[in-house]
Scaffold this active site. Structure first.
Site, short mmCIF file in Angstrom:
data_model
loop_
_atom_site.label_atom_id
_atom_site.label_comp_id
_atom_site.label_asym_id
_atom_site.label_seq_id
_atom_site.Cartn_x
_atom_site.Cartn_y
_atom_site.Cartn_z
N LYS A 114 -44.67 -51.81 -76.77
CA LYS A 114 -44.50 -50.39 -76.65
C LYS A 114 -45.14 -49.63 -77.77
CE LYS A 114 -40.85 -50.19 -73.29
NZ LYS A 114 -39.54 -49.48 -72.84
N LYS A 197 -47.11 -56.61 -66.91
CA LYS A 197 -46.00 -56.41 -66.07
C LYS A 197 -46.22 -54.95 -65.45
CE LYS A 197 -42.27 -54.34 -68.46
NZ LYS A 197 -40.66 -54.18 -68.26
N LYS A 200 -42.49 -48.87 -64.92
CA LYS A 200 -42.51 -47.45 -64.67
C LYS A 200 -43.09 -46.48 -65.61
CE LYS A 200 -37.54 -47.71 -65.22
NZ LYS A 200 -36.93 -48.23 -66.41
P1 ADP Z 1 -38.99 -50.80 -67.18
O1 ADP Z 1 -39.49 -52.24 -68.05
O2 ADP Z 1 -39.77 -50.61 -66.09
O3 ADP Z 1 -39.18 -49.58 -68.28
P2 ADP Z 1 -36.25 -51.09 -67.55
O4 ADP Z 1 -36.80 -51.61 -68.92
O5 ADP Z 1 -35.20 -50.01 -67.35
O6 ADP Z 1 -37.54 -50.85 -67.01
O7 ADP Z 1 -35.65 -52.29 -66.86
C1 ADP Z 1 -34.73 -52.26 -65.84
C2 ADP Z 1 -34.72 -53.86 -65.31
O8 ADP Z 1 -35.79 -53.93 -64.54
C3 ADP Z 1 -34.42 -54.99 -66.28
O9 ADP Z 1 -33.54 -55.84 -65.93
C4 ADP Z 1 -35.92 -55.51 -66.52
O10 ADP Z 1 -35.92 -56.85 -66.94
C5 ADP Z 1 -36.23 -55.28 -64.98
N1 ADP Z 1 -37.80 -55.39 -64.92
C6 ADP Z 1 -38.60 -54.27 -65.44
N2 ADP Z 1 -39.91 -54.53 -65.15
C7 ADP Z 1 -39.93 -55.86 -64.10
C8 ADP Z 1 -41.00 -56.52 -63.65
N3 ADP Z 1 -42.09 -56.06 -63.83
N4 ADP Z 1 -40.39 -57.53 -62.99
C9 ADP Z 1 -39.19 -57.83 -62.86
N5 ADP Z 1 -38.35 -57.31 -63.33
C10 ADP Z 1 -38.28 -56.02 -64.15
NA NA Z 2 -38.00 -53.36 -69.43
#
Ligand code: ADP
Ligand code: NA
Length: 332
Positions: A114, A197, A200
Site C-alpha cells: 500500500k 489481488k 476495492k
Molecule cells: P480490500 O482489501 O478490498 O480493501 P478489506 O481490507 O476491507 O478489503 O478486506 C475485507 C475482507 O475481504 C478481508 O477479509 C479480506 O481478506 C477480504 N478480501 C479482500 N480482497 C480479497 C480478494 N481479492 N479475495 C478474497 N478475499 C479478499
Molecule cells: Na484487505
C-alpha cells in the site's frame, strides 16, 4: 480456555468487490447460530489510514453495513457495528503499539504494497494498522477470524501480540485467534492483472466486479477480463502457469460450489469465448439479489444508523471491560 467468538471487519474504503464477497462477506452469516458469538465490524478507523472524503466515508460506512445485512448478517443474531463508535478499539491499539515490535511491523507485506515507493509519505496509521487490527480482534478476546488470504499475516501478528502480552505480564488473558481461510476464493485476483489481488482500492474499475455493478457491467467486465488464448484444459493440473485462467475458474468454482475438475469436465477444449458468458451469467445470478437488498437497506440510512448505534452499545459492553482489565494487568 476462551469462550468461542468470531470477529471480522471490512473497511469502508471503497465499494465492495467480488473478492470481498467470496473471500469474506458471504461466509459470515453461516457462523450465526452455530455456537460462537459473531461480531462483525465496519472498520472506519482502518479506512482513514489513507485519506477519505468525509461525506463518502459516512456513505460507505452505511454501505458496508448494508452489505453485511444483504449477505445474511442479522443484527439481532450478530453484533454489527462501526469501529469508531467503540472507543475500546483505539485504546487497546495504543496498548498494543507498546507491545508489538518495530521489526514485526517491518515484515508486513500489506504496508509495503500500500505504501509503495513513497513510504516516507505514508501515514503513521497505515504502518500501525496491524496493531489496530489486533485490538479489533482481541478487544472481544475472539478465537477465530474469517478473512481472505491477504489478511493471514495480520492475524498471525495478532497471535504474536497476544502471546507477547501474556508472556510479558505473566497472564493467560488474550487467546491466540485462528484465521479461518477456506474455499477456492481466498484470493480473488484482478481481472486486468493476474498477479494482483482484486481490490476495492485499485484505481482501475475494470480490474474488479463491484457488488453495486449491474448485470451488463458485470458481463462486460468478465468479457474483457485478461486471459491467454489457449483452450481450457481437462483438469486443474493444466492451469499451472495460467494465473488469469485459474482465477476465472476459481471464481466459477466459488460461485457454484463445483470443483475445478468438475467445471473443466464441462468446458475442456473450449475457449474463453464460451466460458466467460457462462461465468458472467452465474456471477449475475449470485450478485443481483445481494445488490438489490443492499439498495433496499441504503434507502433508509436512519435505520442503518440506528442498527449500528445499537450494535456499538452491545460491542462496548464486551470490549470496554476487556480493555479495563488489560490496563489493570499493566498497572494502570
Ligand atoms: P480490500 O482489501 O478490498 O480493501 P478489506 O481490507 O476491507 O478489503 O478486506 C475485507 C475482507 O475481504 C478481508 O477479509 C479480506 O481478506 C477480504 N478480501 C479482500 N480482497 C480479497 C480478494 N481479492 N479475495 C478474497 N478475499 C479478499
Ligand atoms: Na484487505
Amino acid at each position: 480456555s476462551f469462550k468461542p467468538r468470531i470477529f471480522s471487519g471490512i473497511q469502508p474504503s471503497g465499494g465492495l468487490t467480488l473478492g470481498n464477497y467470496l473471500g469474506a462477506l458471504r461466509r459470515f452469516a453461516g457462523f450465526q447460530g452455530t455456537g460462537p458469538e459473531t461480531i462483525y465490524c465496519v472498520v472506519d478507523l482502518h479506512a482513514i489510514t489513507v485519506w477519505q472524503d468525509p461525506a463518502e466515508l459516512s456513505r460507505r460506512t452505511r454501505e458496508i453495513a448494508a452489505a453485511y445485512m444483504a449477505s445474511g448478517v442479522d443484527p439481532e443474531q450478530s453484533i454489527l457495528f462501526n469501529q469508531s463508535q467503540v472507543a475500546a478499539h483505539a485504546e487497546l491499539a495504543w496498548l498494543f503499539n507498546c507491545v508489538a515490535r518495530l521489526g514485526w511491523m517491518n515484515r508486513m507485506t500489506q504496508f509495503k504494497d500500500k505504501a509503495g515507493k513513497n513510504s516516507e509519505n505514508s501515514s503513521l496509521g497505515l504502518y500501525a494498522y496491524p496493531s489496530l487490527m489486533a485490538a479489533d480482534i482481541l478487544a472481544y478476546r475472539a478465537t477465530a477470524v474469517p478473512v481472505g488470504d491477504d489478511q493471514k499475516q495480520h492475524v498471525e501478528l495478532t497471535r504474536d501480540i497476544a502471546a507477547k502480552f501474556n508472556h510479558d505480564y505473566g497472564v493467560e488473558f488474550f487467546p491466540q485467534p485462528t484465521p479461518l481461510i477456506e474455499g477456492t476464493a481466498t484470493r480473488v485476483m484482478s481481472l486486468r492483472d493476474g498477479s494482483k489481488k482484486m481490490s476495492k482500492s485499485d484505481p482501475s474499475d475494470a480490474s474488479r466486479i463491484n457488488l453495486t455493478d449491474d448485470a451488463d457491467t458485470i458481463t462486460a467486465k468478465i468479457r474483457k477480463a485478461r486471459t491467454d488464448a489457449e483452450p481450457l484444459p481437462g483438469s486443474a493440473e493444466g492451469l499451472k502457469d495460467r494465473p488469469e485462467a485459474k482465477n476465472l475458474l476459481n471464481i466459477y468454482s466459488a460461485l457454484t460450489g463445483e470443483s475445478i475438475d468438475e467445471i473443466l469436465g464441462k468446458f475442456e477444449g473450449q475457449g474463453f469465448g464460451t466460458f466467460k458468458p457462462a461465468l458472467a451469467e452465474i456471477a449475475v445470478d449470485v450478485l443481483a439479489p445481494i445488490t438489490s437488498k443492499m439498495s433496499q437497506f441504503m434507502a433508509d440510512p436512519a435505520e442503518i444508523d440506528r442498527i449500528l448505534g445499537k450494535g456499538a452499545t452491545r460491542a462496548a459492553e464486551i470490549a470496554q471491560p476487556v480493555v479495563e482489565e488489560a490496563k489493570g494487568i499493566m498497572g494502570m
